[in-house]
Each structure stands twice: as C-alpha cells, then as structure tokens.
Design an enzyme around this catalytic site. Structure first.
Site, mmCIF file in Angstrom:
data_model
loop_
_atom_site.group_PDB
_atom_site.id
_atom_site.type_symbol
_atom_site.label_atom_id
_atom_site.label_comp_id
_atom_site.label_asym_id
_atom_site.label_seq_id
_atom_site.Cartn_x
_atom_site.Cartn_y
_atom_site.Cartn_z
ATOM 1 N N ASP A 1 0.939 -1.336 -0.031
ATOM 2 C CA ASP A 1 -0.140 -0.096 -0.151
ATOM 3 C C ASP A 1 0.848 1.253 0.013
ATOM 4 O O ASP A 1 1.659 1.369 0.743
ATOM 5 C CB ASP A 1 -0.892 0.017 1.374
ATOM 6 C CG ASP A 1 -1.977 0.915 1.275
ATOM 7 O OD1 ASP A 1 -2.825 1.009 0.323
ATOM 8 O OD2 ASP A 1 -2.052 1.900 2.090
ATOM 9 N N GLU B 1 1.709 -0.287 -5.086
ATOM 10 C CA GLU B 1 0.743 0.335 -5.427
ATOM 11 C C GLU B 1 1.688 1.712 -5.326
ATOM 12 O O GLU B 1 1.806 2.358 -4.360
ATOM 13 C CB GLU B 1 -0.311 0.513 -4.361
ATOM 14 C CG GLU B 1 -1.289 1.386 -4.777
ATOM 15 C CD GLU B 1 -2.045 2.565 -3.509
ATOM 16 O OE1 GLU B 1 -3.241 3.101 -3.793
ATOM 17 O OE2 GLU B 1 -1.549 2.435 -2.567
HETATM 18 C C1 GLC Z 1 -4.090 2.903 -0.640
HETATM 19 C C2 GLC Z 1 -5.614 2.221 -0.683
HETATM 20 C C3 GLC Z 1 -6.667 3.071 -0.143
HETATM 21 C C4 GLC Z 1 -6.263 3.729 0.992
HETATM 22 C C5 GLC Z 1 -4.871 4.384 1.126
HETATM 23 C C6 GLC Z 1 -4.316 4.634 2.570
HETATM 24 O O1 GLC Z 1 -4.083 4.075 -1.601
HETATM 25 O O2 GLC Z 1 -5.532 1.665 -1.795
HETATM 26 O O3 GLC Z 1 -7.688 2.558 -0.098
HETATM 27 O O4 GLC Z 1 -7.226 4.831 1.476
HETATM 28 O O5 GLC Z 1 -3.841 3.481 0.531
HETATM 29 O O6 GLC Z 1 -4.006 3.523 3.197
#
Ligand code: GLC
Length: 556
Positions: free
Chosen positions: A216, A282
């Site tokens: 994440d 991500e």
């Molecule tokens: C990422 C997740 C999202 C979340 C953010 C903070 O972007 O995909 O859903 O709100 O991280 O953890």
C-alpha cells in the site's frame, strides 16, 4: 480454419517462481464479498465459501484488501495489528482455512501490507501519545513542534491526500504527520524498529503460506525529515499528480530515491522463501518512475495506474500500452494492467464519462450529470476488459467487474463511510460506490451477500447483475470473462506484442508472439476483421461479420 498447436498453459505450480508474471489476480474487498455470519459485514468464511466462484472464473490468484484488526476509519487501511484478523471478519484459523481452500483450488493468495501508516489505535501510537514529546516512542512516527508563537500552526504546508492539513495536534501541543486520515499516523521509516517490524510481518504471512503481498502507498514511506521540515511552497504540490512537474526524487514525501532501499531489503526476505514470495507496489507515480519499484531486486511488479487513467481513445491507449511494455522491459519487470479497484469509479461507468468530466462532480450529482447509458457502458467495459486480458503481463481484476457491475453513484450522503466525504467537507463523496456488497443471487436478503443486510445499501437494480442471473447464460458478462480467461490460459506465451501495421486510426490491433490477435474497435462504425478464426468477442458481430463500435475480438 487452420489447426495450430496450442501452447502449454502457463505454469502456476508451486515450483514456478515466476507464476505471477502473467497471472490474472482477482481483488477481494473482504467487507463486501460475502457475509457468512450475517452481521452485514463480509468476512473470511464468506470468502472461503465463495472461492469456487473464483476457481470457475479461471483467475490465478486472489488478493485480499486488509482484513486485520481495524477501526475501519479508512476501510481497513488503518491497521491496529498487522499480524492478526479483525474479530468481525474472523480468526487466524479462518484465514488458514481460507488459504488452504484457495490453494486446494489452485489459487494463489496475496495479502495487503500497509507500511506507510498504522492506525492511531496501534500499540505504538498509543505508547507515543502517552510517552510525550522527545520520547523514543514518538520517534517511530513523525512528531514535530508546531510553528507560530505558541506552536499553534502545523509544522509544514503539506496536505493530506484526503483533504486538509496533513498534521494533527495532540493535547500536549505537538503535531503528528498523517498523509491520509488523522486516524492513520505516518510511520518514521528511518527508525530501525519500523523496518524490523515489517520484516517480521512479511515473514509472519509468508510462514502462513501466502504467495505474495500488495504494498500500500509504496511510494510514500520515506520522507525528507531534514530539520526543520521544508514547506512545499504551494500546498497543491502535495498531490501525487504534481510529481510530473518536479525534478524526480525531489518531493518531500513521494517517490524519494531512498524508498527503494526498503524494497531491496524486503526482496531479500521474500526471496528467502521457496518459491520466492511475489510483491506488487501501489505507487501512483509516472510510468518511468513506477517501474523502479518493480525491478527484480525490489518488488517485481507495480500497478499500472496510467493505464487505468487512460481515456477510451485509441491513440492514448496505443501509447500507454507501448510505453508500459517498454518501461517494464527496461526494468526487467513484467507489465501489469488494471481497470478497476476499490479506490476508483468502476470502469463500466468511468469509461463512458466524457473527457474532462470531473469524477467528483459526477458522483456528487448522483451519476446524473452526465447520465451514463448503462448498456453502452457495459459494452465498452467488456471491450476494454477483453483488450486488457490480451496484453502481455499480468492483469488485476476487481471483484464483480466480471458481472459488469456499474458504479453505485447515487449513495445518499447519510450512508457514506469513506472518510474522504467528511475530510473534504462534503466536496468529494469518496469511494463507497465501488465498495457496495456484491450481488450473488437475483433476489433474497442482500442479494445473497449474507443472511441480513449489508453495510452499504444495495440498489434495487443489483439483482440484474447477480452472479446467479449470469451463470451459464450465453453472452453474459460472467460467461465472457470465463471464456476469455480459459482461452488466455491456453494462449499466453511470451511477454511481447506486435502492432498490426494496416489498421484504421481508431482500431487497436496487435498480435501476440504465438499468432493470437486482438482487435478493438474504438470508432463509431463497424470495421472488417482481419482473417483468422474468431475465438471470442466482447459483443455480437454485425450481420455481415464486422466488428461493431466498442467491441473487441480475439482471433486465432
Ligand atoms: C491506498 C489504498 C486506499 C487507502 C490508502 C491509505 O491508496 O488503496 O484504499 O485509502 O492507501 O492506506
């Protein structure tokens, strides 16, 4: 029709360490997938009960968004304990049972790791609050004194992704950094405890048999903690989109070069398992920078959000596909593709929004300005999916896109759960519209999601999209996904494509190395198909065998 040899399906056996390079991964948002205990909130048993759906769909792996103990201030991305299960979602035994059943069905299991921030209820943050300014416990987070005569101003002009200042003041006067909600304090990745603890977490889940990790906000972990912290000058530069305007690596909290050291360290942990555990970043950063996270000595893969953000336009798609493949090749990574996830408007709705439509405004209008033609949206989504599944590399699907589900754009304000709604002062509705619990049956309590209600209301039209309504129905979206995934297993070979030279500008046409060809018509008129056996199409061909607008065909 000429018979040709069918290449062997990709090797997904445990012995193949590269299984993920061309895998199709299905994202499960646990709270919304299946509710076994009837409390309105999806749970691990609810997932286990429905794994047969994934096996029949033909995906290779499932990725679970967080199911850890959480206050659900940000849908579970506010983690209280990284090595346990939220009691509302089950137990560690339930997790083991779920993973065992997935493996029995030939599905790999990927879990989410959330290293940028903890929940404010995490034991470390509670210790930090109690221990006071200057304490070692505070040093695991980013605490600073404020500015102004009495420290009443936040330490910098950095803004939270969800709106407002990225700093919150605690009763003793200090401020702490939270790039997301105030309930998600950012960790200090210069601290050895933080580094050691995440190694432990990676080992904990790897020892339990998980096959990989989704990381994440992978691009935000390292901050420039120079004393004093520096302002951005323009708070708007807090947005990830500003990365294209700044010299690479110069942003105080996004995409700093030092972050890659962390992933090289993690890769050593992940490679100590046999087969090595995969990981996917991500990272909302531009293509050329994003693939750095996917280098073989780092995470191996990164989500391709540039692809997700590309409008339904042939030139733009051709360009992003070519650039993504080049960038992945240069980094020694495999390309990835994604159209929907738990943070964006579902692609059956999104791809129909005219260029320039503000998605926040569209949601605020309840999906009415402009209205989205449901049938046209579905047609386009199916064409987009079939195109994506033909691309070399790995594809990430979001739960129930295989049902063609559109966004639930008209959730009333009083039911919204996404912190974005409050934090933006009701300017952005947030992401609940893609998180509504799934329709499994055409009727009945919560459309088969569970015995009772669901934590977000399901609209009356959900039944039409239910898995039950599409199962075995020729031409349904569910059957299209099943057919495509079955063919893809047989056809995938190599990680390259060759564009056809002789196509009209609004048609995408390419061949994979084994002679498998994909053609997508983005023009407004039917186009003739190239020679070959039609293997599958996203919609009916015209009476004279041509490919209609917003339609994709695979030919062998
Ligand atoms: C990422 C997740 C999202 C979340 C953010 C903070 O972007 O995909 O859903 O709100 O991280 O953890």
């Amino acid at each position: 029709m000429t018979a040709r040899p069918v290449p062997a399906p990709p090797d997904l056996s445990p012995k193949n360490p590269d299984w993920w390079r061309q895998a199709v991964v299905y994202q499960v948002y646990p709270r919304s997938f299946g509710d076994a205990d009837g409390d309105g909130l999806g749970d691990l048993k609810g997932i286990t009960e429905r794994l047969g759906h994934l096996a029949a769909l033909g995906v290779d792996a499932l990725w679970l968004s967080p199911f850890y103990p959480s206050e659900l201030a940000d849908g579970g991305y506010d983690v209280i304990d990284y090595r346990d299960v939220d009691p509302r979602l089950g137990t560690l035994d339930d997790f083991d049972a779920m993973a065992a059943e997935a493996h029995r069905l030939g599905l790999k299991v990927i879990v989410d790791v959330v290293p940028n921030h903890t929940s404010h209820l995490h034991v470390w943050f509670q210790e930090a609050l109690a221990a006071g300014p200057g304490s070692p416990a505070r040093d695991r987070y980013v605490f600073r004194d404020g500015r102004g005569a009495h420290g009443e101003l936040p330490p910098t002009d950095w803004r939270s992704v969800f709106g407002g200042s990225a700093w919150r003041r605690v009763p003793d006067g200090q401020w702490y950094l939270h790039l997301f909600t105030p309930e998600q304090p950012d960790l200090n990745w210069d601290h050895d405890d933080v580094r050691a603890d995440f190694r432990t977490t990676l080992r904990f889940w790897s020892d339990r048999g998980v096959d990989g990790f989704r990381v994440d906000v992978a691009h935000a972990l390292v901050k420039d903690l120079a004393d004093p912290l520096r302002d951005l000058g323009d708070p708007e530069l807090s947005a990830e989109t500003s990365l294209t305007d700044l010299p690479p690596g110069s942003h105080p909290f996004y995409d700093r070069d030092e972050v890659h050291e962390i992933y090289r360290d993690w890769r050593r942990v992940l490679d100590s398992y046999s087969p090595p555990r995969m990981a996917v970043a991500e990272a909302w950063v531009p293509n050329a920078r994003r693939v750095r996270y996917a280098r073989p000595d780092e995470l191996g893969q990164a989500f391709n959000f540039e692809y997700l953000q590309t409008p339904w336009d042939a030139d733009a798609l051709r360009q992003v596909i070519a650039e993504s493949l080049d960038a992945a090749r240069a980094a020694g990574a495999s390309a990835t593709w994604v159209l929907s996830n738990h943070d964006v408007i579902r692609h059956a709705s999104r791809l129909m929004l005219p260029p320039g439509t503000g998605t926040d405004d569209w949601l605020l209008s309840g999906g009415t300005r402009p209205p989205v033609d449901e049938a046209a949206g579905l047609r386009r989504a199916r064409a987009a999916t079939l195109l994506m599944l033909a691309l070399p590399g790995s594809a990430y699907l979001y739960q129930s896109e295989e049902l063609g589900l559109p966004e639930v754009a008209d959730l009333p304000p009083e039911v919204l759960q996404d912190p974005v709604w409050e934090q933006t002062g009701h300017v952005q509705k947030g992401r609940d519209g893609c998180r509504v619990p799934l329709p499994w049956t055409s009727a009945g309590p919560s459309y088969g999601f569970g015995a009772a209600g669901s934590w977000l209301p399901q609209p009356g039209w959900f039944g039409r999209y239910a898995a039950q309504a599409q199962d075995g129905v020729a031409g349904s979206t569910l059957e299209l996904y099943r057919t495509a995934l079955r063919l893809r297993r047989k056809l995938t070979e190599g990680e390259t494509l060759t564009w056809a030279a002789d196509t009209p500008p609004a048609v995408l046409s390419f061949a994979r190395t084994d002679g498998w060809r994909c053609v997508t018509n983005l023009s407004a008129a039917p186009v003739p198909l190239p020679p070959g056996e039609v293997l599958v199409t996203s919609g009916p061909l015209t009476d004279d065998g041509r490919l209609g607008p917003d339609t994709t065909a695979w030919l062998g």
